[in-house]
Motif scaffolding. Structure first.
Motif, PDB file in Angstrom:
ATOM      1  N   TYR A  77       0.836  -1.211   0.000  1.00 56.19           N
ATOM      2  CA  TYR A  77       0.000   0.000   0.000  1.00 56.19           C
ATOM      3  C   TYR A  77       0.867   1.257   0.000  1.00 56.19           C
ATOM      4  CZ  TYR A  77      -3.862   3.114   1.373  1.00 56.19           C
ATOM      5  OH  TYR A  77      -4.799   4.110   1.421  1.00 56.19           O
ATOM      6  N   PHE A  78       1.902   1.265   0.844  1.00 54.09           N
ATOM      7  CA  PHE A  78       2.735   2.459   0.988  1.00 54.09           C
ATOM      8  C   PHE A  78       3.967   2.469   0.072  1.00 54.09           C
ATOM      9  CE2 PHE A  78       0.674   2.563   5.267  1.00 54.09           C
ATOM     10  CZ  PHE A  78       0.031   3.790   5.105  1.00 54.09           C
ATOM     11  N   PHE A  79       4.523   1.292  -0.185  1.00 56.15           N
ATOM     12  CA  PHE A  79       5.794   1.260  -0.914  1.00 56.15           C
ATOM     13  C   PHE A  79       5.677   0.728  -2.346  1.00 56.15           C
ATOM     14  CE2 PHE A  79       6.877   0.853   3.616  1.00 56.15           C
ATOM     15  CZ  PHE A  79       7.618   2.015   3.764  1.00 56.15           C
ATOM     16  N   GLY A  80       4.527   0.145  -2.681  1.00 53.84           N
ATOM     17  CA  GLY A  80       4.295  -0.291  -4.055  1.00 53.84           C
ATOM     18  C   GLY A  80       4.979  -1.594  -4.430  1.00 53.84           C
ATOM     19  N   ARG A  81       4.859  -1.898  -5.697  1.00 58.50           N
ATOM     20  CA  ARG A  81       5.344  -3.155  -6.256  1.00 58.50           C
ATOM     21  C   ARG A  81       6.875  -3.261  -6.231  1.00 58.50           C
ATOM     22  NH1 ARG A  81       5.732  -6.187 -11.177  1.00 58.50           N
ATOM     23  NH2 ARG A  81       4.083  -7.762 -11.322  1.00 58.50           N
ATOM     24  N   GLU A  82       7.538  -2.124  -6.326  1.00 60.76           N
ATOM     25  CA  GLU A  82       8.995  -2.106  -6.468  1.00 60.76           C
ATOM     26  C   GLU A  82       9.711  -2.741  -5.279  1.00 60.76           C
ATOM     27  OE1 GLU A  82       7.008   0.524  -6.896  1.00 60.76           O
ATOM     28  OE2 GLU A  82       7.039   0.455  -9.089  1.00 60.76           O
ATOM     29  N   ILE A  83       9.223  -2.458  -4.061  1.00 64.12           N
ATOM     30  CA  ILE A  83       9.905  -2.985  -2.880  1.00 64.12           C
ATOM     31  C   ILE A  83       9.801  -4.506  -2.807  1.00 64.12           C
ATOM     32  CG2 ILE A  83       7.947  -2.810  -1.277  1.00 64.12           C
ATOM     33  CD1 ILE A  83      10.019  -1.883   0.837  1.00 64.12           C
ATOM     34  N   ILE A  84       8.668  -5.049  -3.275  1.00 67.87           N
ATOM     35  CA  ILE A  84       8.494  -6.498  -3.282  1.00 67.87           C
ATOM     36  C   ILE A  84       9.435  -7.128  -4.297  1.00 67.87           C
ATOM     37  CG2 ILE A  84       6.864  -8.383  -3.667  1.00 67.87           C
ATOM     38  CD1 ILE A  84       6.367  -6.729  -1.132  1.00 67.87           C
ATOM     39  N   LEU A  85       9.522  -6.525  -5.467  1.00 72.27           N
ATOM     40  CA  LEU A  85      10.395  -7.072  -6.498  1.00 72.27           C
ATOM     41  C   LEU A  85      11.872  -6.937  -6.115  1.00 72.27           C
ATOM     42  CD1 LEU A  85       8.561  -5.778  -9.694  1.00 72.27           C
ATOM     43  CD2 LEU A  85       8.481  -8.066  -8.687  1.00 72.27           C
ATOM     44  N   LYS A  86      12.180  -5.902  -5.335  1.00 67.68           N
ATOM     45  CA  LYS A  86      13.567  -5.681  -4.933  1.00 67.68           C
ATOM     46  C   LYS A  86      14.027  -6.660  -3.862  1.00 67.68           C
ATOM     47  CE  LYS A  86      16.743  -2.053  -3.406  1.00 67.68           C
ATOM     48  NZ  LYS A  86      16.873  -0.618  -3.021  1.00 67.68           N
ATOM     49  N   TYR A  87      13.174  -6.872  -2.848  1.00 66.91           N
ATOM     50  CA  TYR A  87      13.565  -7.711  -1.722  1.00 66.91           C
ATOM     51  C   TYR A  87      12.876  -9.071  -1.700  1.00 66.91           C
ATOM     52  CZ  TYR A  87      15.552  -3.348   0.006  1.00 66.91           C
ATOM     53  OH  TYR A  87      16.283  -2.193   0.128  1.00 66.91           O
ATOM     54  N   GLY A  88      11.824  -9.216  -2.492  1.00 67.10           N
ATOM     55  CA  GLY A  88      11.079 -10.474  -2.495  1.00 67.10           C
ATOM     56  C   GLY A  88      11.874 -11.667  -2.972  1.00 67.10           C
ATOM     57  N   LYS A  89      12.889 -11.418  -3.787  1.00 67.93           N
ATOM     58  CA  LYS A  89      13.710 -12.522  -4.315  1.00 67.93           C
ATOM     59  C   LYS A  89      14.377 -13.314  -3.203  1.00 67.93           C
ATOM     60  CE  LYS A  89      17.513  -9.264  -5.098  1.00 67.93           C
ATOM     61  NZ  LYS A  89      18.356  -8.608  -6.124  1.00 67.93           N
ATOM     62  N   PHE A  90      14.581 -12.681  -2.041  1.00 68.16           N
ATOM     63  CA  PHE A  90      15.231 -13.361  -0.930  1.00 68.16           C
ATOM     64  C   PHE A  90      14.308 -14.382  -0.260  1.00 68.16           C
ATOM     65  CE2 PHE A  90      17.431  -9.186  -1.117  1.00 68.16           C
ATOM     66  CZ  PHE A  90      18.696  -9.662  -1.462  1.00 68.16           C
ATOM     67  N   VAL A  91      13.008 -14.246  -0.499  1.00 69.16           N
ATOM     68  CA  VAL A  91      12.043 -15.208   0.057  1.00 69.16           C
ATOM     69  C   VAL A  91      11.246 -15.902  -1.041  1.00 69.16           C
ATOM     70  CG1 VAL A  91      11.829 -14.149   2.340  1.00 69.16           C
ATOM     71  CG2 VAL A  91      10.417 -13.294   0.447  1.00 69.16           C
ATOM     72  N   GLY A  92      11.773 -15.886  -2.266  1.00 71.87           N
ATOM     73  CA  GLY A  92      11.170 -16.662  -3.346  1.00 71.87           C
ATOM     74  C   GLY A  92      10.104 -15.972  -4.162  1.00 71.87           C
ATOM     75  N   ILE A  93       9.928 -14.648  -3.994  1.00 72.15           N
ATOM     76  CA  ILE A  93       8.930 -13.923  -4.785  1.00 72.15           C
ATOM     77  C   ILE A  93       9.617 -13.347  -6.018  1.00 72.15           C
ATOM     78  CG2 ILE A  93       7.215 -12.076  -4.839  1.00 72.15           C
ATOM     79  CD1 ILE A  93       7.008 -12.264  -1.826  1.00 72.15           C
ATOM     80  N   THR A  94       9.265 -13.876  -7.164  1.00 74.77           N
ATOM     81  CA  THR A  94       9.845 -13.399  -8.418  1.00 74.77           C
ATOM     82  C   THR A  94       8.868 -12.466  -9.128  1.00 74.77           C
ATOM     83  OG1 THR A  94       8.926 -15.247  -9.670  1.00 74.77           O
ATOM     84  CG2 THR A  94      11.109 -15.573  -8.687  1.00 74.77           C
ATOM     85  N   HIS A  95       9.359 -11.839 -10.178  1.00 80.40           N
ATOM     86  CA  HIS A  95       8.516 -10.959 -10.996  1.00 80.40           C
ATOM     87  C   HIS A  95       7.329 -11.740 -11.559  1.00 80.40           C
ATOM     88  CE1 HIS A  95       7.346  -7.679 -13.464  1.00 80.40           C
ATOM     89  NE2 HIS A  95       7.821  -8.134 -14.606  1.00 80.40           N
ATOM     90  N   GLU A  96       7.580 -12.979 -12.008  1.00 84.09           N
ATOM     91  CA  GLU A  96       6.524 -13.821 -12.588  1.00 84.09           C
ATOM     92  C   GLU A  96       5.471 -14.182 -11.541  1.00 84.09           C
ATOM     93  OE1 GLU A  96       9.795 -14.361 -12.913  1.00 84.09           O
ATOM     94  OE2 GLU A  96       9.984 -13.697 -15.001  1.00 84.09           O
ATOM     95  N   LYS A  97       5.927 -14.525 -10.334  1.00 88.88           N
ATOM     96  CA  LYS A  97       4.981 -14.880  -9.278  1.00 88.88           C
ATOM     97  C   LYS A  97       4.115 -13.688  -8.901  1.00 88.88           C
ATOM     98  CE  LYS A  97       7.378 -18.718  -7.000  1.00 88.88           C
ATOM     99  NZ  LYS A  97       8.016 -19.177  -5.737  1.00 88.88           N
ATOM    100  N   MET A  98       4.720 -12.536  -8.826  1.00 89.18           N
ATOM    101  CA  MET A  98       3.961 -11.332  -8.477  1.00 89.18           C
ATOM    102  C   MET A  98       2.893 -11.057  -9.529  1.00 89.18           C
ATOM    103  SD  MET A  98       3.793  -9.256  -5.978  1.00 89.18           S
ATOM    104  CE  MET A  98       2.817  -7.791  -5.642  1.00 89.18           C
ATOM    105  N   ASP A  99       3.239 -11.278 -10.791  1.00 86.69           N
ATOM    106  CA  ASP A  99       2.258 -11.117 -11.873  1.00 86.69           C
ATOM    107  C   ASP A  99       1.074 -12.066 -11.672  1.00 86.69           C
ATOM    108  OD1 ASP A  99       3.666  -9.127 -13.130  1.00 86.69           O
ATOM    109  OD2 ASP A  99       4.646 -10.470 -14.567  1.00 86.69           O
ATOM    110  N   LYS A 100       1.375 -13.308 -11.262  1.00 87.85           N
ATOM    111  CA  LYS A 100       0.321 -14.308 -11.037  1.00 87.85           C
ATOM    112  C   LYS A 100      -0.568 -13.907  -9.870  1.00 87.85           C
ATOM    113  CE  LYS A 100       2.808 -18.305 -12.911  1.00 87.85           C
ATOM    114  NZ  LYS A 100       3.444 -19.601 -12.584  1.00 87.85           N
ATOM    115  N   PHE A 101       0.041 -13.420  -8.781  1.00 88.30           N
ATOM    116  CA  PHE A 101      -0.749 -12.993  -7.625  1.00 88.30           C
ATOM    117  C   PHE A 101      -1.692 -11.858  -7.998  1.00 88.30           C
ATOM    118  CE2 PHE A 101       3.333 -14.122  -5.134  1.00 88.30           C
ATOM    119  CZ  PHE A 101       3.010 -15.465  -5.153  1.00 88.30           C
TER     120      PHE A 101
END
Length: 196
Positions: A77-101
Protein backbone atom coordinates in the motif's frame (compact mmCIF):
# COMPACT_ATOMS: atom_id res chain seq x y z
CA UNK A 1 13.34 -40.62 13.02
CA UNK A 2 9.99 -39.16 11.86
CA UNK A 3 8.47 -39.89 15.26
CA UNK A 4 11.30 -37.95 16.94
CA UNK A 5 10.76 -34.96 14.64
CA UNK A 6 7.01 -34.93 15.35
CA UNK A 7 7.68 -35.16 19.11
CA UNK A 8 10.10 -32.23 18.86
CA UNK A 9 7.57 -30.06 16.98
CA UNK A 10 4.76 -30.86 19.42
CA UNK A 11 6.96 -30.17 22.45
CA UNK A 12 8.18 -26.91 20.87
CA UNK A 13 4.63 -25.65 20.28
CA UNK A 14 3.77 -26.65 23.84
CA UNK A 15 6.71 -24.76 25.34
CA UNK A 16 6.25 -21.66 23.14
CA UNK A 17 2.55 -21.51 24.00
CA UNK A 18 0.03 -19.11 22.48
CA UNK A 19 2.62 -16.39 21.85
CA UNK A 20 4.60 -18.89 19.79
CA UNK A 21 1.50 -19.79 17.76
CA UNK A 22 0.83 -16.09 17.16
CA UNK A 23 4.41 -15.42 15.99
CA UNK A 24 4.56 -18.51 13.76
CA UNK A 25 1.24 -17.68 12.11
CA UNK A 26 2.28 -14.05 11.68
CA UNK A 27 5.38 -15.25 9.83
CA UNK A 28 3.34 -17.73 7.77
CA UNK A 29 0.85 -15.06 6.76
CA UNK A 30 3.52 -12.57 5.74
CA UNK A 31 5.98 -13.47 3.00
CA UNK A 32 8.29 -15.59 5.17
CA UNK A 33 8.20 -19.23 4.00
CA UNK A 34 6.89 -20.86 7.21
CA UNK A 35 4.30 -23.66 7.11
CA UNK A 36 1.20 -23.00 9.22
CA UNK A 37 0.75 -26.74 9.70
CA UNK A 38 3.79 -26.77 12.00
CA UNK A 39 2.01 -24.49 14.46
CA UNK A 40 -1.68 -25.33 14.26
CA UNK A 41 -1.82 -29.12 13.92
CA UNK A 42 0.33 -29.72 17.05
CA UNK A 43 -1.79 -27.12 18.87
CA UNK A 44 -4.91 -29.12 18.02
CA UNK A 45 -3.26 -32.29 19.26
CA UNK A 46 -2.23 -30.57 22.51
CA UNK A 47 -5.81 -29.29 22.92
CA UNK A 48 -7.05 -32.88 22.60
CA UNK A 49 -4.67 -33.88 25.40
CA UNK A 50 -5.94 -31.02 27.56
CA UNK A 51 -2.59 -29.21 27.53
CA UNK A 52 -3.79 -26.23 25.50
CA UNK A 53 -7.07 -24.37 25.03
CA UNK A 54 -8.59 -24.96 21.60
CA UNK A 55 -10.26 -21.52 21.68
CA UNK A 56 -7.09 -19.64 22.65
CA UNK A 57 -5.03 -21.53 20.06
CA UNK A 58 -7.62 -20.59 17.43
CA UNK A 59 -7.62 -16.92 18.46
CA UNK A 60 -3.79 -16.80 18.56
CA UNK A 61 -3.46 -18.42 15.14
CA UNK A 62 -6.17 -16.33 13.48
CA UNK A 63 -4.91 -13.06 14.97
CA UNK A 64 -1.33 -13.86 13.94
CA UNK A 65 -2.52 -14.62 10.41
CA UNK A 66 -4.48 -11.37 10.22
CA UNK A 67 -1.62 -9.18 11.42
CA UNK A 68 0.85 -10.90 9.09
CA UNK A 69 -1.53 -10.25 6.20
CA UNK A 70 -1.93 -6.58 7.25
CA UNK A 71 1.87 -6.28 7.30
CA UNK A 72 1.99 -7.43 3.66
CA UNK A 73 -0.98 -5.25 2.73
CA UNK A 74 0.58 -2.04 4.03
CA UNK A 75 3.97 -2.92 2.64
CA UNK A 76 2.50 -2.72 -0.87
CA UNK A 77 0.00 0.00 0.00
CA UNK A 78 2.73 2.46 0.99
CA UNK A 79 5.79 1.26 -0.91
CA UNK A 80 4.29 -0.29 -4.06
CA UNK A 81 5.34 -3.15 -6.26
CA UNK A 82 8.99 -2.11 -6.47
CA UNK A 83 9.91 -2.99 -2.88
CA UNK A 84 8.49 -6.50 -3.28
CA UNK A 85 10.40 -7.07 -6.50
CA UNK A 86 13.57 -5.68 -4.93
CA UNK A 87 13.56 -7.71 -1.72
CA UNK A 88 11.08 -10.47 -2.50
CA UNK A 89 13.71 -12.52 -4.31
CA UNK A 90 15.23 -13.36 -0.93
CA UNK A 91 12.04 -15.21 0.06
CA UNK A 92 11.17 -16.66 -3.35
CA UNK A 93 8.93 -13.92 -4.78
CA UNK A 94 9.85 -13.40 -8.42
CA UNK A 95 8.52 -10.96 -11.00
CA UNK A 96 6.52 -13.82 -12.59
CA UNK A 97 4.98 -14.88 -9.28
CA UNK A 98 3.96 -11.33 -8.48
CA UNK A 99 2.26 -11.12 -11.87
CA UNK A 100 0.32 -14.31 -11.04
CA UNK A 101 -0.75 -12.99 -7.62
CA UNK A 102 -1.99 -9.76 -9.18
CA UNK A 103 -3.79 -11.60 -11.99
CA UNK A 104 -5.49 -13.89 -9.47
CA UNK A 105 -6.62 -10.94 -7.34
CA UNK A 106 -7.83 -8.95 -10.36
CA UNK A 107 -9.74 -11.93 -11.73
CA UNK A 108 -11.44 -13.03 -8.52
CA UNK A 109 -11.79 -9.67 -6.77
CA UNK A 110 -11.94 -8.97 -3.07
CA UNK A 111 -13.37 -12.40 -2.25
CA UNK A 112 -9.98 -13.82 -3.22
CA UNK A 113 -8.62 -12.52 0.09
CA UNK A 114 -10.98 -15.04 1.70
CA UNK A 115 -10.66 -17.96 -0.70
CA UNK A 116 -6.90 -17.68 -1.05
CA UNK A 117 -6.37 -18.36 2.64
CA UNK A 118 -7.21 -21.98 1.76
CA UNK A 119 -4.93 -22.26 -1.29
CA UNK A 120 -1.29 -23.26 -0.66
CA UNK A 121 1.21 -21.11 -2.50
CA UNK A 122 -1.17 -18.16 -2.78
CA UNK A 123 -2.39 -17.96 0.82
CA UNK A 124 0.60 -15.98 2.07
CA UNK A 125 0.82 -13.58 -0.85
CA UNK A 126 -2.72 -12.50 -1.75
CA UNK A 127 -2.33 -9.55 0.63
CA UNK A 128 0.29 -8.03 -1.67
CA UNK A 129 -1.99 -7.31 -4.67
CA UNK A 130 -4.75 -6.28 -2.24
CA UNK A 131 -2.40 -3.62 -0.89
CA UNK A 132 -1.41 -2.54 -4.38
CA UNK A 133 -5.09 -2.18 -5.30
CA UNK A 134 -5.67 -0.24 -2.05
CA UNK A 135 -8.56 -2.51 -1.14
CA UNK A 136 -10.78 -1.15 1.64
CA UNK A 137 -8.94 -2.08 4.85
CA UNK A 138 -12.09 -3.04 6.76
CA UNK A 139 -13.20 -5.42 4.01
CA UNK A 140 -9.66 -6.74 3.69
CA UNK A 141 -9.51 -7.51 7.42
CA UNK A 142 -12.98 -9.08 7.39
CA UNK A 143 -12.30 -11.43 4.45
CA UNK A 144 -8.80 -12.24 5.69
CA UNK A 145 -10.02 -13.04 9.20
CA UNK A 146 -12.80 -15.28 7.88
CA UNK A 147 -10.43 -17.17 5.57
CA UNK A 148 -7.65 -17.43 8.14
CA UNK A 149 -10.17 -18.57 10.74
CA UNK A 150 -11.40 -21.38 8.50
CA UNK A 151 -7.83 -22.48 7.77
CA UNK A 152 -6.82 -22.41 11.45
CA UNK A 153 -9.96 -24.34 12.37
CA UNK A 154 -9.20 -27.00 9.75
CA UNK A 155 -5.64 -27.48 10.99
CA UNK A 156 -6.67 -27.47 14.64
CA UNK A 157 -9.40 -29.98 13.80
CA UNK A 158 -6.91 -32.26 12.06
CA UNK A 159 -4.61 -32.16 15.08
CA UNK A 160 -7.48 -32.62 17.54
CA UNK A 161 -9.08 -35.53 15.71
CA UNK A 162 -5.77 -37.20 14.99
CA UNK A 163 -5.32 -37.26 18.74
CA UNK A 164 -8.50 -39.31 19.12
CA UNK A 165 -7.65 -41.51 16.08
CA UNK A 166 -10.86 -41.12 14.08
CA UNK A 167 -11.61 -43.15 11.01
CA UNK A 168 -10.87 -41.64 7.61
CA UNK A 169 -14.56 -41.16 6.90
CA UNK A 170 -14.89 -38.68 9.79
CA UNK A 171 -12.04 -36.52 8.52
CA UNK A 172 -13.40 -36.72 4.97
CA UNK A 173 -16.84 -35.59 6.14
CA UNK A 174 -15.38 -32.62 8.04
CA UNK A 175 -13.28 -31.58 5.04
CA UNK A 176 -16.22 -31.77 2.62
CA UNK A 177 -18.43 -29.78 5.01
CA UNK A 178 -15.84 -27.01 5.30
CA UNK A 179 -15.34 -26.84 1.55
CA UNK A 180 -19.11 -26.63 1.06
CA UNK A 181 -19.32 -23.69 3.48
CA UNK A 182 -16.50 -21.89 1.65
CA UNK A 183 -18.18 -22.48 -1.73
CA UNK A 184 -21.54 -21.22 -0.41
CA UNK A 185 -20.04 -18.02 1.04
CA UNK A 186 -18.18 -17.35 -2.23
CA UNK A 187 -21.32 -17.92 -4.31
CA UNK A 188 -23.42 -15.56 -2.16
CA UNK A 189 -20.74 -12.87 -2.38
CA UNK A 190 -20.43 -13.18 -6.16
CA UNK A 191 -24.21 -12.98 -6.63
CA UNK A 192 -24.43 -9.85 -4.46
CA UNK A 193 -21.58 -8.23 -6.40
CA UNK A 194 -23.32 -8.93 -9.73
CA UNK A 195 -26.61 -7.51 -8.50
CA UNK A 196 -24.83 -4.42 -7.19
Amino acid sequence: MLHDIIDFIVSSVSSWGYAGIFVMMFLESSFFPFPSEVAMIPAGYLAHKGEMSLALAFISGTLGSLLGAIFNYYLCYFFGREIILKYGKFVGITHEKMDKFEAFFNKHGEISTFNSRLIPGIRQYISLPAGLAKMNIFRFCLFTTLGAGVWCAVLLGVGYFLGSNPDKQTLLTITIALLAVVAMISAVYIMKQRKG
